[in-house]
Write a protein that holds these residues in place. Structure first.
Motif, short mmCIF file in Angstrom:
data_model
loop_
_atom_site.label_atom_id
_atom_site.label_comp_id
_atom_site.label_asym_id
_atom_site.label_seq_id
_atom_site.Cartn_x
_atom_site.Cartn_y
_atom_site.Cartn_z
N TRP A 19 11.62 -13.96 4.36
CA TRP A 19 12.67 -12.58 4.43
C TRP A 19 13.43 -13.63 6.17
CZ3 TRP A 19 11.03 -7.75 7.08
CH2 TRP A 19 12.21 -6.02 6.90
N THR A 20 14.60 -13.21 6.12
CA THR A 20 15.70 -13.56 7.01
C THR A 20 16.17 -12.58 7.47
OG1 THR A 20 15.83 -15.83 6.60
CG2 THR A 20 16.97 -14.81 7.76
N LEU A 21 16.50 -12.00 8.24
CA LEU A 21 16.93 -10.91 8.97
C LEU A 21 17.27 -11.28 10.75
CD1 LEU A 21 14.70 -7.85 10.11
CD2 LEU A 21 13.86 -9.84 8.79
N HIS A 22 18.42 -10.05 10.69
CA HIS A 22 19.11 -10.44 11.91
C HIS A 22 19.22 -9.26 13.17
CE1 HIS A 22 20.80 -14.37 10.86
NE2 HIS A 22 21.05 -13.79 9.55
N GLY A 23 18.16 -8.30 12.88
CA GLY A 23 18.17 -7.66 13.82
C GLY A 23 17.06 -6.51 13.25
N TRP A 24 16.34 -6.08 14.06
CA TRP A 24 15.41 -4.70 13.19
C TRP A 24 15.66 -3.46 13.07
CZ3 TRP A 24 11.50 -7.68 11.74
CH2 TRP A 24 11.07 -8.53 12.70
N ARG A 25 15.74 -2.57 11.72
CA ARG A 25 16.48 -1.42 11.86
C ARG A 25 15.55 -0.40 12.15
NH1 ARG A 25 17.87 -0.17 5.58
NH2 ARG A 25 19.86 -1.36 6.45
N ASP A 26 14.36 -0.43 12.38
CA ASP A 26 13.12 0.27 13.58
C ASP A 26 12.86 -0.72 14.14
OD1 ASP A 26 11.49 2.09 14.58
OD2 ASP A 26 11.08 2.84 12.67
N PRO A 27 12.34 -1.05 14.78
CA PRO A 27 12.10 -2.27 16.07
C PRO A 27 10.25 -1.68 16.00
CG PRO A 27 13.39 -0.69 17.32
CD PRO A 27 13.77 -0.08 16.39
N GLN A 76 1.39 -4.39 17.20
CA GLN A 76 0.41 -4.18 17.95
C GLN A 76 0.57 -3.29 19.14
OE1 GLN A 76 -2.08 -4.38 16.47
NE2 GLN A 76 -2.89 -5.84 15.44
N GLY A 77 1.68 -3.52 19.45
CA GLY A 77 2.31 -2.73 20.74
C GLY A 77 3.17 -1.77 20.15
N ALA A 78 4.42 -1.22 21.62
CA ALA A 78 5.37 -0.88 21.04
C ALA A 78 6.14 -0.45 20.20
CB ALA A 78 5.73 -0.35 22.14
N THR A 79 6.77 -1.85 20.02
CA THR A 79 8.10 -2.36 19.33
C THR A 79 7.81 -3.94 18.76
OG1 THR A 79 9.38 -3.17 20.77
CG2 THR A 79 9.86 -1.24 20.49
N LEU A 80 8.21 -4.27 17.74
CA LEU A 80 8.70 -5.84 17.53
C LEU A 80 8.72 -6.33 18.02
CD1 LEU A 80 9.18 -5.23 13.42
CD2 LEU A 80 6.96 -5.47 13.86
N PRO A 81 8.33 -7.80 18.06
CA PRO A 81 9.01 -9.46 19.22
C PRO A 81 10.50 -8.90 19.34
CG PRO A 81 6.96 -9.75 18.05
CD PRO A 81 7.47 -8.66 17.43
N SER A 82 11.03 -8.45 20.13
CA SER A 82 12.87 -8.46 20.18
C SER A 82 13.27 -10.04 19.11
CB SER A 82 13.59 -9.13 21.31
OG SER A 82 13.54 -7.37 21.82
N ILE A 83 14.28 -9.76 18.40
CA ILE A 83 15.46 -11.16 18.30
C ILE A 83 16.16 -11.50 18.80
CG2 ILE A 83 16.90 -11.71 16.12
CD1 ILE A 83 15.07 -9.87 13.89
N PRO A 84 16.65 -12.68 19.22
CA PRO A 84 17.39 -13.06 20.01
C PRO A 84 18.99 -12.92 19.59
CG PRO A 84 15.65 -15.06 19.61
CD PRO A 84 15.12 -13.74 18.33
N GLU A 85 19.79 -13.02 21.15
CA GLU A 85 20.85 -13.05 20.57
C GLU A 85 21.45 -13.61 19.81
OE1 GLU A 85 24.31 -10.18 20.13
OE2 GLU A 85 22.63 -9.49 21.41
N GLY A 86 22.31 -13.56 18.01
CA GLY A 86 22.89 -14.35 17.76
C GLY A 86 21.66 -15.48 17.31
N GLY A 87 20.69 -14.78 17.04
CA GLY A 87 19.33 -15.27 16.07
C GLY A 87 18.68 -14.37 15.22
N ALA A 88 17.67 -14.63 14.76
CA ALA A 88 16.75 -13.88 13.29
C ALA A 88 15.83 -14.42 13.72
CB ALA A 88 17.60 -14.80 12.39
N ALA A 89 15.13 -13.90 12.64
CA ALA A 89 13.69 -13.47 13.13
C ALA A 89 13.51 -13.62 11.20
CB ALA A 89 12.74 -11.63 12.47
N GLU A 90 13.01 -14.57 11.20
CA GLU A 90 11.96 -15.68 9.80
C GLU A 90 10.74 -14.47 9.36
OE1 GLU A 90 12.51 -19.91 9.99
OE2 GLU A 90 15.12 -19.13 9.18
N LEU A 91 10.46 -14.00 8.15
CA LEU A 91 9.45 -13.87 8.44
C LEU A 91 8.51 -14.62 7.10
CD1 LEU A 91 7.02 -11.46 8.87
CD2 LEU A 91 7.79 -10.16 7.13
#
Length: 197
Positions: A65-73, A120-135
């Protein structure tokens, strides 16, 4: 957002014999070898159609799953259920460099309708500007067709038989799903909440 199936359902997991029985096809004829690839194709099509209608993976396999921003961090709802495990979370910067996030920083919240990736903390890791998260994760009800919930297994066989029996019917180009199939999968479909104006 994009979801890619990284592993496909193996041919030997497809219930060709069960579909042959459902269709009341004879056995022992020379044409049997010719029919198997056709039946496998209709079984794959039926699996895909039911997964699309329900938002559920039937047989366990791996997805990306590739996304470019968390809808809810505070918790990202995964695009498929039921999720068996999360195998990797990586952040990709705009240049394509990947940073694998330690598994201690997130957890899977198991849910049969809307599994979530939680921090595990307050929010998911920040996705870099212009980058993506791959899960990377594995999802599905069962490792084998025989272990599927009986109503879903029957829905797959009914739909594959329907596709086979109407394979030459061009009037069905808009697509249709027989009532028996929609009844069997109804309880697995996502609920739509909201008001109409």
């Amino acid at each position: 957002m994009m979801v890619i199936e990284e592993t496909q359902v193996a041919d030997e997991l497809l219930p060709v014999e069960a579909l042959t029985a459902q269709l009341r096809m004879g056995s022992g004829f020379d044409e049997a070898d010719l029919q198997e690839p056709v039946l496998r194709a209709f079984l794959r099509a039926a699996l895909a159609a039911i997964e699309a209608r329900t938002g559920k993976a039937l047989l366990i396999r791996s997805f990306l799953w590739t996304l470019h921003g968390w809808r809810d961090p505070e918790g990202a709802v995964l695009p498929l259920a039921p999720v068996q495990s999360v195998t990797e979370l990586a952040l990709i910067d705009r240049n394509g460099a990947a940073q694998v996030i330690a598994p201690e920083r997130y957890r899977l919240e198991v849910d049969s309708i809307a599994p979530r990736l939680r921090p595990q903390g307050a929010t998911l890791p920040s996705i870099p500007e212009g980058g993506a998260a791959e899960l990377r994760f594995s999802a599905g009800f069962a490792a084998s067709f025989d272990a599927l919930p009986p109503d879903l297994a029957q829905a797959v066989l009914l739909l594959a038989a329907h596709y086979y029996e109407y394979r030459d019917e061009t009037a069905l180009s808009q697509g249709c799903m027989p009532f028996g199939v929609t009844s069997l999968i109804a309880r697995y479909r996502p609920l739509r909440m909201g008001f109409t104006s």
